[in-house]
Design a protein around this motif. Structure first.
Motif, short mmCIF file in Angstrom:
data_model
loop_
_atom_site.label_atom_id
_atom_site.label_comp_id
_atom_site.label_asym_id
_atom_site.label_seq_id
_atom_site.Cartn_x
_atom_site.Cartn_y
_atom_site.Cartn_z
N VAL A 19 0.82 -1.21 0.00
CA VAL A 19 0.00 0.00 0.00
C VAL A 19 0.85 1.26 0.00
O VAL A 19 0.57 2.22 -0.72
N ILE A 20 1.92 1.26 0.81
CA ILE A 20 2.72 2.48 0.97
C ILE A 20 3.60 2.78 -0.23
O ILE A 20 3.92 3.94 -0.50
N THR A 21 4.00 1.74 -0.97
CA THR A 21 4.91 1.96 -2.11
C THR A 21 4.28 2.89 -3.16
O THR A 21 4.92 3.88 -3.57
N ILE B 240 1.93 5.04 -2.76
CA ILE B 240 1.71 6.35 -2.16
C ILE B 240 2.99 7.17 -2.16
O ILE B 240 2.97 8.39 -2.41
N CYS B 241 4.11 6.53 -1.87
CA CYS B 241 5.39 7.24 -1.86
C CYS B 241 5.85 7.59 -3.26
O CYS B 241 6.55 8.60 -3.48
N ILE C 277 4.00 8.41 -5.86
CA ILE C 277 3.22 9.46 -6.50
C ILE C 277 3.88 10.83 -6.33
O ILE C 277 4.05 11.56 -7.32
#
Length: 206
Positions: A181-183, A185-186, A188
């Motif tokens: 999930v975080i990959t 988001i980072c 973008i």
């Protein structure tokens, strides 16, 4: 007069006994023939089935639609025509039960029940069973797979493999979910920054 009639009496008694004996034999033969069609192959031994097949195999008067002309195929077809007057699902059922399932069941019972769930121990037996059902179906010109074969495999799974643990799909670990999930988001903001920088550099050069 008595001496002349005595041989006639013996002759008459002998003829009566002969007629009664023939009648008894005919009745017994008729009784046996009337019982014969009720016999089902499901209660025949393998040796008995082989005997019936060998007894009719090679008879030029028989013209059997069969999968091929191999001796084994002709044996299967002859058994069906002898007991069922033709190839049918009933004949296929009894052949599968008598030849394929019997061998598979004996092989499985020779194993420890704890080994039934180890695929390496049963894969060969499973393949042999599948090949046996396909071979007999092809010989009888019955499409394979068919509902009877499918039900056969359902039955053996219920009998031998119902207690085997199945590998059910489960949710991944929380750490993996967080990383997935975080990959994006980072990434973008990074991608947006690169686009902005590229745009500024392009405007400055012009």
């Amino acid at each position: 007069m008595t001496s002349n009639s005595l041989p006639l009496m013996f002759s008459g008694c002998f003829m009566m006994l002969l007629i009664l004996g023939q009648t008894t034999v005919v009745c017994l033969v008729d009784e046996k023939l009337s019982v014969q069609p009720a016999t089902t192959i499901g209660y025949q031994s393998t040796e008995g089935m082989q005997y019936v097949a060998n007894a009719t195999y090679g008879d030029p008067s028989l013209s059997l639609p069969c999968g091929n002309n191999s001796h084994l195929c002709m044996d299967y077809c002859n058994i069906c025509y002898h007991f069922y007057n033709g190839t049918s699902m009933d004949c296929l059922y009894n052949l599968l039960d008598h030849l394929c399932l019997s061998n598979f069941g004996n092989a499985m019972t020779s194993l420890n029940s704890a080994d039934w769930c180890i695929w390496g121990n049963v894969s060969g037996l499973y393949s042999n069973l599948s090949h046996c059902t396909e071979q007999i179906s092809d010989c009888l010109l019955i499409p394979w797979p068919n509902p009877l074969v499918e039900q056969t495999f359902v039955n053996i799974h219920f009998k031998f493999f119902k207690d085997c643990p199945s590998e059910e799909l489960s949710d991944p670990a929380p750490v993996i979910i967080f990383a997935l999930v975080i990959t994006p988001i980072c990434l973008i903001p990074v991608m947006v920054s690169l686009v902005v920088l590229k745009t500024k550099n392009g405007d400055g050069s012009s």
